[in-house]
Design an enzyme around this catalytic site. Sequence first.
Site, short mmCIF file in Angstrom:
data_model
loop_
_atom_site.label_atom_id
_atom_site.label_comp_id
_atom_site.label_asym_id
_atom_site.label_seq_id
_atom_site.Cartn_x
_atom_site.Cartn_y
_atom_site.Cartn_z
N LEU A 59 36.78 -26.56 15.47
CA LEU A 59 35.91 -27.72 15.34
C LEU A 59 35.15 -27.94 16.65
O LEU A 59 35.69 -27.67 17.73
CB LEU A 59 36.71 -28.99 15.02
CG LEU A 59 37.57 -28.99 13.75
CD1 LEU A 59 38.28 -30.32 13.59
CD2 LEU A 59 36.73 -28.68 12.51
N ASP A 60 33.92 -28.44 16.54
CA ASP A 60 33.18 -28.83 17.73
C ASP A 60 33.94 -29.92 18.47
O ASP A 60 34.76 -30.64 17.88
CB ASP A 60 31.79 -29.37 17.36
CG ASP A 60 30.88 -28.29 16.78
OD1 ASP A 60 31.09 -27.11 17.11
OD2 ASP A 60 29.97 -28.64 16.01
N ARG A 61 33.62 -30.07 19.75
CA ARG A 61 34.31 -31.06 20.59
C ARG A 61 34.26 -32.46 19.97
O ARG A 61 35.25 -33.18 19.96
CB ARG A 61 33.66 -31.07 21.98
CG ARG A 61 34.14 -32.18 22.91
CD ARG A 61 33.45 -32.09 24.26
NE ARG A 61 33.69 -33.27 25.06
CZ ARG A 61 32.91 -34.35 25.05
NH1 ARG A 61 31.84 -34.39 24.26
NH2 ARG A 61 33.18 -35.40 25.81
N THR A 63 33.69 -33.29 16.79
CA THR A 63 34.19 -33.37 15.41
C THR A 63 35.69 -33.64 15.43
O THR A 63 36.45 -33.01 16.17
CB THR A 63 33.92 -32.06 14.66
OG1 THR A 63 32.52 -31.77 14.72
CG2 THR A 63 34.34 -32.16 13.21
#
Length: 246
Positions: A59-61, A63
Amino acid sequence: MIQFEIVDETDDYVVVNKPPFLLIHPTKPNGAPTLWKQLRELLAFEIASGGQVSIVNRLDRETSGLVLVAKTAAAAREFGLLMQRHSLRKEYLAIVWGWPEWEHKLIDAPLDRQSKHRHSVIWLKQMIHVAGAPAQTEFFVERRFRRSTSPDDRFSVIRAIPRTGRTHQIRVHLASIGHPIVGDKIYGPDEQLYLRFIETGWTHELEQKLLLPRHALHSAKLGIEAHREWTSALPPDLAEFCSGGL
């Protein structure tokens, strides 16, 4: 200090609920906390006995939500094969600007890095382009609501089901149909807001334009084949944003 919640754990895997702003992997040698590092501390005994930490869905930072982590080489291989066969089902909840005129929509639009085709000051920014990799996302409207405190007061909660796993796929596809995710500094109202954030950090001006200090995207459901499924409700910051609605 452990910053995540354990949702489920077996000898082969652990499922955690990642908070927003926690990096998955180290990106800079500054010792910033990461999910990978904290998991290695938590699973030190298993690692000493031949185990490992292999993060399956990254996951992105910004998210939040569910992350599946293999604890053994065999489990990592199994999950990798499931990903290749699209047998790992993922669902996200996103809060977007506006009220879609549809209840269900499938976006089939290939994605590529924008800087390969035109000038972009953000290296990782993606765009829809015929030369890109195939990308499909299915969207369902979960709820429409108003916020009296916002100048553009219409918002929706969207359930997003990615059929492929491209970088920023859900964010790009939603922005392409006129419903960018609230708080998205790259694909929201103006990419210059991302550059301003890098320079100054979070400011009152950015808050007025983005409303949230992170993009409102949450990994809400993970499922493996028919018998294993995990769910996660909207975290407090996103639930509070929705509860401010009318």
